[in-house]
Design a protein around this motif. Structure first.
Motif, mmCIF file in Angstrom:
data_model
loop_
_atom_site.group_PDB
_atom_site.id
_atom_site.type_symbol
_atom_site.label_atom_id
_atom_site.label_comp_id
_atom_site.label_asym_id
_atom_site.label_seq_id
_atom_site.Cartn_x
_atom_site.Cartn_y
_atom_site.Cartn_z
ATOM 1 N N THR A 127 0.833 -1.196 0.000
ATOM 2 C CA THR A 127 0.000 0.000 0.000
ATOM 3 C C THR A 127 0.868 1.247 0.000
ATOM 4 O O THR A 127 0.591 2.215 -0.709
ATOM 5 C CB THR A 127 -0.953 0.019 1.222
ATOM 6 N N ASN A 147 -9.361 22.181 -0.103
ATOM 7 C CA ASN A 147 -10.085 20.961 0.279
ATOM 8 C C ASN A 147 -10.920 21.131 1.550
ATOM 9 O O ASN A 147 -11.663 20.221 1.936
ATOM 10 C CB ASN A 147 -9.117 19.791 0.452
ATOM 11 N N HIS A 148 -10.760 22.291 2.199
ATOM 12 C CA HIS A 148 -11.557 22.576 3.400
ATOM 13 C C HIS A 148 -12.130 23.981 3.248
ATOM 14 O O HIS A 148 -11.987 24.820 4.135
ATOM 15 C CB HIS A 148 -10.687 22.458 4.664
ATOM 16 N N CYS A 178 -5.555 11.444 7.126
ATOM 17 C CA CYS A 178 -5.553 12.841 7.610
ATOM 18 C C CYS A 178 -4.443 13.675 7.006
ATOM 19 O O CYS A 178 -4.303 14.856 7.358
ATOM 20 C CB CYS A 178 -5.467 12.866 9.130
ATOM 21 N N GLU A 238 -3.188 7.653 9.275
ATOM 22 C CA GLU A 238 -2.390 7.962 8.082
ATOM 23 C C GLU A 238 -1.363 6.860 7.912
ATOM 24 O O GLU A 238 -0.929 6.254 8.892
ATOM 25 C CB GLU A 238 -1.717 9.329 8.264
ATOM 26 N N LEU A 239 -0.991 6.596 6.665
ATOM 27 C CA LEU A 239 -0.012 5.533 6.405
ATOM 28 C C LEU A 239 1.248 6.056 5.721
ATOM 29 O O LEU A 239 2.355 5.572 6.007
ATOM 30 C CB LEU A 239 -0.651 4.439 5.529
ATOM 31 N N ALA A 240 1.095 7.037 4.839
ATOM 32 C CA ALA A 240 2.242 7.462 4.019
ATOM 33 C C ALA A 240 3.322 8.088 4.909
ATOM 34 O O ALA A 240 3.056 9.060 5.620
ATOM 35 C CB ALA A 240 1.784 8.449 2.951
ATOM 36 N N MET A 252 3.749 11.855 4.791
ATOM 37 C CA MET A 252 2.716 12.656 5.463
ATOM 38 C C MET A 252 3.006 12.647 6.976
ATOM 39 O O MET A 252 2.969 13.681 7.631
ATOM 40 C CB MET A 252 1.315 12.097 5.214
ATOM 41 N N LEU A 306 -5.600 1.742 6.048
ATOM 42 C CA LEU A 306 -7.063 1.795 6.141
ATOM 43 C C LEU A 306 -7.753 0.864 5.142
ATOM 44 O O LEU A 306 -8.974 0.734 5.161
ATOM 45 C CB LEU A 306 -7.552 3.240 5.969
ATOM 46 N N ASN A 307 -6.974 0.194 4.277
ATOM 47 C CA ASN A 307 -7.579 -0.854 3.452
ATOM 48 C C ASN A 307 -8.084 -1.985 4.325
ATOM 49 O O ASN A 307 -9.078 -2.626 4.005
ATOM 50 C CB ASN A 307 -6.547 -1.423 2.467
ATOM 51 N N ASN A 317 -11.723 12.636 3.907
ATOM 52 C CA ASN A 317 -11.665 13.676 2.884
ATOM 53 C C ASN A 317 -10.617 13.286 1.844
ATOM 54 O O ASN A 317 -9.419 13.330 2.117
ATOM 55 C CB ASN A 317 -11.305 15.026 3.544
ATOM 56 N N LEU A 318 -11.089 12.840 0.681
ATOM 57 C CA LEU A 318 -10.207 12.424 -0.430
ATOM 58 C C LEU A 318 -9.404 11.158 -0.128
ATOM 59 O O LEU A 318 -8.302 10.978 -0.638
ATOM 60 C CB LEU A 318 -9.262 13.569 -0.828
ATOM 61 N N LEU A 319 -9.951 10.311 0.706
ATOM 62 C CA LEU A 319 -9.293 9.034 1.022
ATOM 63 C C LEU A 319 -9.826 7.881 0.165
ATOM 64 O O LEU A 319 -9.043 7.069 -0.355
ATOM 65 C CB LEU A 319 -9.517 8.665 2.505
ATOM 66 N N GLU A 335 -8.403 6.300 -2.876
ATOM 67 C CA GLU A 335 -7.044 5.762 -2.765
ATOM 68 C C GLU A 335 -7.016 4.360 -2.153
ATOM 69 O O GLU A 335 -5.962 3.746 -2.084
ATOM 70 C CB GLU A 335 -6.159 6.728 -1.956
ATOM 71 N N LEU A 336 -8.163 3.868 -1.688
ATOM 72 C CA LEU A 336 -8.217 2.524 -1.094
ATOM 73 C C LEU A 336 -8.427 1.482 -2.183
ATOM 74 O O LEU A 336 -9.103 1.739 -3.184
ATOM 75 C CB LEU A 336 -9.365 2.441 -0.080
#
Ligand code: SAM
Length: 228
Positions: A4, A30-31, A58, A80-82, A85, A103-104, A121-123, A126-127
């Motif tokens: 991932t 985005n907000h 996030c 968060e995973l990346a 980030m 989060l997958n 928000n915009l997640l 990407e899953l």
């Protein structure tokens, strides 16, 4: 998880630091005022200094930090995973906690029925699939708790190329091959779902849809769903 992370790095353009910087730069967009209005009208009743709020995917944690200014005692949790980030998160408020998880198929176990508001928000685009997360969320949210989902949705290829890849000249006899492969791959990744695909999945996973609005001329959707 490693797969991932690699997938995300490529999806985010191959340069993690640049992707994190882009997320920071896109924060206001985005907000924006429309997002805040939607958030207020669906979440205000659930928010307080006793609330538990989770932000899924996030990014660099800016939304949670902003919420912390209004709710300095609330329990604010970001997923968060990346790595790029996570590395870009500096000076988080003392009531913000970050969980590194995929989060997958999240391995995190929050207490059942403990969360008041969840945001993605915009997640979701990407899953690899969102059902596992939706099912878990349903358990984490209190009955009546709200899930706000904002994301890009299906749009015609011509609109997508014009908007995201305006520099590719299709009329050229030698359009850039690498740029085209990138554009068509991203088209698939940004155009996975019709708004009705997402609302149907949420309903099948036990949510009640309380609001759906499209924006960006139909290229994106905001959904408020209640855990019943
Ligand atoms: C487009 S960014 C949006 C960031 C933030 N929500 C915002 O609106 O500014 C999507 C975020 O979700 C994260 N993400 C994507 N897939 C994920 C996964 N499987 N597990 C955890 N985080 C993920 C990405 O790393 C990225 O930070």
């Amino acid at each position: 998880m490693q797969n991932t992370t690699e997938y995300l790095r490529r999806h985010h353009g191959g340069n993690g630091d640049k992707a994190a910087e882009k997320t920071v730069q896109s924060y206001a967009k985005n907000h924006d005022a429309d997002f805040r209005l939607f958030w207020e009208s669906h979440c205000a009743a659930h928010l307080s200094d006793h609330a538990s709020v989770i932000d899924l995917g996030c990014g660099t944690g800016l939304w949670l930090n902003e919420l912390a200014q209004t709710y300095p005692q609330a329990k604010l949790t970001g997923f968060e995973l990346a790595p790029y980030m996570l590395n870009r998160m500096d000076s988080l408020a003392s009531n913000v906690e970050i969980i590194s998880d995929d989060l997958n198929n999240p391995s995190t176990e929050l207490a059942n029925h403990s969360v008041d508001v969840a945001l993605a928000n915009l997640l979701i685009h990407e899953l690899h699939q969102p059902v596992t997360l939706f099912c878990k969320l349903r358990r984490w949210l209190k009955p009546g708790g709200v899930f706000i989902l904002c994301d890009m949705v299906r749009q015609p290829l011509a609109d997508y190329l014009q908007h995201q890849y305006a520099d590719i000249d299709l009329a050229s006899q030698t359009p850039d091959y690498t740029a085209l492969v990138d554009a068509f791959q991203h088209f698939q990744e940004h155009n996975r779902y019709h708004p009705e695909d997402i609302t149907a999945l949420l309903q099948q996973c036990g949510f009640e849809i309380s609001a759906v609005e499209t924006f960006k001329k139909g290229r994106a959707v905001r959904i408020a769903a209640i855990s019943v």
